[in-house]
Write an enzyme that holds these catalytic residues in place. Structure first.
Site, PDB file in Angstrom:
ATOM      1  NE  ARG A  81      34.082  23.521  68.744  1.00  0.00           N
ATOM      2  CZ  ARG A  81      35.269  23.958  68.344  1.00  0.00           C
ATOM      3  NH1 ARG A  81      36.379  23.481  68.866  1.00  0.00           N
ATOM      4  NH2 ARG A  81      35.362  24.875  67.415  1.00  0.00           N
ATOM      5  CG  HIS A 125      36.831  23.919  62.780  1.00  0.00           C
ATOM      6  ND1 HIS A 125      36.688  23.594  64.113  1.00  0.00           N
ATOM      7  CD2 HIS A 125      38.162  23.920  62.544  1.00  0.00           C
ATOM      8  CE1 HIS A 125      37.889  23.402  64.659  1.00  0.00           C
ATOM      9  NE2 HIS A 125      38.808  23.585  63.718  1.00  0.00           N
ATOM     10  CD  GLU A 170      41.779  27.708  66.897  1.00  0.00           C
ATOM     11  OE1 GLU A 170      42.498  27.645  65.889  1.00  0.00           O
ATOM     12  OE2 GLU A 170      42.002  27.048  67.931  1.00  0.00           O
ATOM     13  CG  ASN A 300      39.591  26.221  70.377  1.00  0.00           C
ATOM     14  OD1 ASN A 300      38.638  25.874  71.072  1.00  0.00           O
ATOM     15  ND2 ASN A 300      39.582  26.148  69.052  1.00  0.00           N
ATOM     16  CE1 TYR A 302      45.051  21.849  71.083  1.00  0.00           C
ATOM     17  CE2 TYR A 302      44.153  23.976  70.432  1.00  0.00           C
ATOM     18  CZ  TYR A 302      44.081  22.593  70.439  1.00  0.00           C
ATOM     19  OH  TYR A 302      43.032  21.959  69.827  1.00  0.00           O
ATOM     20  CD  GLU A 360      39.926  23.138  68.681  1.00  0.00           C
ATOM     21  OE1 GLU A 360      41.161  23.221  68.577  1.00  0.00           O
ATOM     22  OE2 GLU A 360      39.142  23.406  67.758  1.00  0.00           O
TER      23      GLU A 360
END
Ligand code: FCB
Length: 457
Positions: A81, A125, A170, A300, A302, A360
């Site tokens: 990606r 991005h 995002e 994504n 985290y 991600e």
């Protein structure tokens, strides 16, 4: 909960990849006709990025394309990606294609395909062409229209070889961090502006999906959202309600419109005059446009958030708390793999996406280079193991998880944190540009080899 993933637990066609973004790795910021982006301007403004770091050189990926592609191949991934820098392709954000910019991405795509790696292309991005910001940026609708035109060009030029497109990375970060609290480019601090930006990012998403469908009809297209499952700090009604509000702000504000439901009314009400509705920005047809069907949801992930009620605090009247017994990464993000399982099951239940890709997931820790040059990043290795393992119960429970991309291929320009925060599974010496696969990268490599060979845990 299992902490070591089993290669045999994943479907045979699962996408296993690594991820990067243009401004974070490419460098060559003024070469071959590339125009300036908001991140060039922001990083060159004193005091905005730690230690005054910029993406001028970054990982110098622009000049090291072939050896970086070899590195990606050596890891054994089947997918990569990356993002296209809009100002490399259209230096002012509009108008004709810059042939040298296009040539770079064309070589990147061909280089992946010859190495047997599937390209996953992110259209945006965060490196908005500066001239578009000068005309108002994402808070104005014209930016979304320009983005749709740009998406049409990329799909037209590369859609013969790229079959996976991500529209926006995002939107929460681009809108809120960029226009709401100003810690990301362009550094504005205005709640109403941030919701105007968020709305136009979602409109831009819809336009980009249509453009990809028109110019690359066989391709799959989706959006990538940064989603964090929320948990109440206590079981009180007040904390549970606060968690729901936080979820609306972080997750549902983007998920609901992308899945055709329009904006969540509870958050519209809390925003009051700052809402896109009150600003008169939601035009007839926008709900349909934002909700145009997609082929997958990119996630994504985290960490998670733990929330308590906090009357009077911000427009959400809530605050995040930090469970003291938990483990934290170098960003002070809680390590919360169970929340990945919960998130996947919840997304499938509430939105039923045709497929979910983790686009991600990763962690920053202060790495040390040993005398022999190696990087023994045991904590990061464990982080990857736990999170990949957390996908197993999600798959068992019916979540249509179809791929996983580790963030990141290599250490890079970590936005406002500059080069200090390292997320790579490959270490980069920013003085010499030497790349060294870390222990986490070796573990991933070994795990992927076992996936291919059909060798269990
Ligand atoms: C995400 C960004 C990505 C990277 C990671 C750590 O929010 O999409 O570029 O910076 O965080």
């Amino acid at each position: 909960m299992t902490t070591t993933p089993d290669p045999l637990h994943f479907p045979p066609r699962f996408a296993w990849g690594v991820a990067t973004a243009s401004y974070q790795i490419e460098g060559a910021a003024t070469e071959d006709g590339r125009g300036p982006s908001i991140w060039d301007t922001f990083s060159h403004t004193p005091g905005k990025v730690k230690d005054g770091d910029t993406g001028d050189v970054a990982c110098d990926h622009y000049h090291r394309l072939d050896t970086d592609l070899d590195l990606i191949q050596a890891l054994g991934v089947n997918a990569y990606r990356f993002s296209v820098a809009w100002p490399r392709l259209q230096p002012t954000g509009r108008g004709p294609v810059n042939p040298k910019g296009l040539d770079f991405y064309s070589r990147l795509v061909d280089g992946l395909l010859t190495r047997g790696i599937t390209p996953w292309l992110t259209l945006y991005h965060w490196d908005l062409p500066q001239p578009l910001q000068d005309q108002g940026g994402w808070p104005v609708r014209d930016t979304a229209l320009a983005f749709g035109d740009y998406a049409a060009i990329v799909a037209d030029e590369l859609g013969d070889r790229v079959q996976h497109f991500i529209t926006i990375n995002e939107p929460w970060c681009a809108a809120f961090l960029g226009y709401g609290i100003g810690i990301h480019a362009p550094g504005h601090r205005d709640l109403a502006q941030s919701y105007a930006a968020a709305h136009h990012l979602l409109v831009g998403h819809g336009l980009a999906v249509q453009a990809v469908r028109a110019n690359a009809p066989a391709a799959q297209v989706g959006i990538t959202l940064n989603l964090y499952e929320g948990y109440p700090a206590t079981d009180t009604l007040a904390d549970r309600a606060a968690t729901r509000r936080q979820d609306g702000f972080q997750n549902r504000w983007y998920l609901d419109p992308v899945y055709g439901l329009g904006y969540p009314q509870d958050i519209v009400d809390l925003l009051g005059e700052a809402s896109p509705q009150a600003q008169g920005l939601v035009l007839p047809g926008d709900v349909e446009l934002m909700g145009v069907p997609t082929d997958f949801l990119g996630v994504n992930m985290y960490s998670r958030s733990v929330i308590e009620d906090a009357p009077g605090e911000g427009f959400l009247h809530s605050r995040a708390v930090r469970p003291p017994e938990s483990e934290y990464t170098g960003f002070d993000w809680e390590v919360a793999p169970q929340s990945l399982t919960d998130l996947m099951l919840r997304l499938q239940r509430d939105y039923d996406p045709p497929a979910i890709y983790i686009t991600e997931n990763g962690a920053t820790y202060p790495d040390t280079v040993e005398a022999d040059g190696s990087v023994q990043d045991a904590a990061r290795t464990r982080y990857f193991q736990q999170h990949i393992a957390a996908l197993q119960p999600a798959l068992d429970g019916g979540a249509k998880v179809a791929g996983y991309f580790a963030w990141s291929l290599m250490d890079n320009f970590e936005w406002a944190e500059g080069y200090e925060k390292r997320f790579g599974i490959v270490h980069v010496d920013f003085g010499t540009q030497a790349r060294t696969v870390k222990q986490s990268g070796r573990w991933y490599q070994d795990f992927l080899a076992r996936t291919k060979a059909g060798v269990g845990a």
